[in-house]
Scaffold this motif. Structure first.
Motif, PDB file in Angstrom:
ATOM      1  N   LEU A 181       0.805  -1.135  -0.370  1.00 27.11           N
ATOM      2  CA  LEU A 181       0.177  -0.213  -0.285  1.00 27.11           C
ATOM      3  C   LEU A 181       1.044   1.286  -0.138  1.00 27.11           C
ATOM      4  N   PHE A 182       2.342   0.622   0.768  1.00 23.27           N
ATOM      5  CA  PHE A 182       3.131   2.221   0.376  1.00 23.27           C
ATOM      6  C   PHE A 182       4.032   2.047  -0.428  1.00 23.27           C
ATOM      7  N   ALA A 183       4.882   3.053  -1.021  1.00 26.68           N
ATOM      8  CA  ALA A 183       6.276   2.944  -1.055  1.00 26.68           C
ATOM      9  C   ALA A 183       6.988   2.763  -0.137  1.00 26.68           C
ATOM     10  N   SER A 184       7.972   2.489  -0.115  1.00 22.53           N
ATOM     11  CA  SER A 184       9.387   2.545   0.942  1.00 22.53           C
ATOM     12  C   SER A 184      10.507   3.225   0.380  1.00 22.53           C
ATOM     13  N   ALA A 185      11.562   2.857   1.075  1.00 17.80           N
ATOM     14  CA  ALA A 185      13.690   3.802   0.001  1.00 17.80           C
ATOM     15  C   ALA A 185      13.632   3.444  -1.142  1.00 17.80           C
ATOM     16  N   ARG A 186      14.247   3.790  -2.197  1.00 16.49           N
ATOM     17  CA  ARG A 186      14.318   4.094  -3.167  1.00 16.49           C
ATOM     18  C   ARG A 186      15.933   2.911  -2.857  1.00 16.49           C
ATOM     19  N   ARG A 187      16.163   1.766  -4.512  1.00 15.81           N
ATOM     20  CA  ARG A 187      16.896   1.117  -4.236  1.00 15.81           C
ATOM     21  C   ARG A 187      18.657   2.286  -4.020  1.00 15.81           C
ATOM     22  N   SER A 188      18.070   3.246  -4.196  1.00 22.74           N
ATOM     23  CA  SER A 188      19.252   3.020  -4.485  1.00 22.74           C
ATOM     24  C   SER A 188      19.966   4.518  -3.563  1.00 22.74           C
ATOM     25  N   ASP A 189      17.987   5.014  -2.609  1.00 22.18           N
ATOM     26  CA  ASP A 189      18.723   5.438  -1.832  1.00 22.18           C
ATOM     27  C   ASP A 189      19.413   5.586  -0.438  1.00 22.18           C
ATOM     28  N   PRO A 190      20.447   6.566   0.730  1.00 25.24           N
ATOM     29  CA  PRO A 190      21.559   5.198   1.709  1.00 25.24           C
ATOM     30  C   PRO A 190      20.748   4.565   2.900  1.00 25.24           C
ATOM     31  N   PRO A 191      21.072   3.594   3.518  1.00 20.16           N
ATOM     32  CA  PRO A 191      20.234   2.885   4.508  1.00 20.16           C
ATOM     33  C   PRO A 191      19.765   3.101   5.221  1.00 20.16           C
ATOM     34  N   THR A 192      19.942   5.224   6.080  1.00 19.74           N
ATOM     35  CA  THR A 192      19.646   5.661   6.728  1.00 19.74           C
ATOM     36  C   THR A 192      17.276   5.968   6.170  1.00 19.74           C
ATOM     37  N   SER A 193      17.891   5.954   5.104  1.00 17.20           N
ATOM     38  CA  SER A 193      16.307   6.157   4.728  1.00 17.20           C
ATOM     39  C   SER A 193      15.709   5.012   4.673  1.00 17.20           C
ATOM     40  N   HIS A 194      15.840   3.398   4.158  1.00 16.35           N
ATOM     41  CA  HIS A 194      15.637   2.384   4.435  1.00 16.35           C
ATOM     42  C   HIS A 194      15.261   2.224   5.600  1.00 16.35           C
ATOM     43  N   ALA A 195      16.423   2.689   6.500  1.00 13.49           N
ATOM     44  CA  ALA A 195      16.336   2.469   8.006  1.00 13.49           C
ATOM     45  C   ALA A 195      14.064   3.498   8.549  1.00 13.49           C
ATOM     46  N   ALA A 196      14.362   4.644   7.918  1.00 16.04           N
ATOM     47  CA  ALA A 196      13.335   5.504   8.598  1.00 16.04           C
ATOM     48  C   ALA A 196      12.384   4.760   8.060  1.00 16.04           C
ATOM     49  N   ALA A 197      12.332   4.343   6.271  1.00 19.96           N
ATOM     50  CA  ALA A 197      11.126   3.925   5.712  1.00 19.96           C
ATOM     51  C   ALA A 197      10.392   2.721   6.684  1.00 19.96           C
ATOM     52  N   ARG A 198      11.003   1.875   6.971  1.00 21.92           N
ATOM     53  CA  ARG A 198      11.003   0.258   8.083  1.00 21.92           C
ATOM     54  C   ARG A 198      10.414   0.920   9.636  1.00 21.92           C
ATOM     55  N   ALA A 199      10.886   2.384   9.648  1.00 24.43           N
ATOM     56  CA  ALA A 199      10.170   2.775  11.307  1.00 24.43           C
ATOM     57  C   ALA A 199       9.047   3.187  10.753  1.00 24.43           C
TER      58      ALA A 199
END
Length: 109
Positions: free
Chosen positions: A19-37
């Motif tokens: 239902l919601f997009a997460s961080a892009r593959r090219s985003d830094p690890p901090t963006s992936h952590a924020a998307a999971r949070a």
């Protein structure tokens, strides 16, 4: 008439897509952590706050952020989802932000 925030959420579809997009593959690890949070429940709350604020009348992202206590970025990231779900519409007008820049005005459908 007051409605519960849950009334604004459409039933999930069976497309199998998130239902919601997460961080892009090219985003830094901090963006992936924020998307999971940011859990779907928190997104749901943010969207509900925006919809309730729009019951007061049309507004741009700066005004919505002020009314909801969210940041401009949190508001604008939710608007695409709300628009795609048919819950909000662009009014076709522009309003000025606090910085004096033109921004899209939104209303509830």
């Amino acid at each position: 008439m007051r409605t519960a925030i849950d009334d604004f959420r459409p039933a999930p579809d069976d497309s199998g897509l998130p239902l919601f997009a997460s961080a892009r593959r090219s985003d830094p690890p901090t963006s992936h952590a924020a998307a999971r949070a940011v859990t779907p429940k928190m997104r749901h709350v943010h969207e509900g706050l925006i919809l309730v604020a729009l019951e007061c009348g049309h507004a741009g992202k700066t005004r919505l952020a002020h009314l909801t206590g969210l940041t401009d970025q949190q508001v604008i990231r939710r608007m695409a989802t709300l628009e795609r779900e048919g819950l909000v519409v662009r009014t076709g007008r522009e309003v000025l932000s606090a910085a004096g820049r033109a921004e899209t005005e939104w209303g509830v459908r």
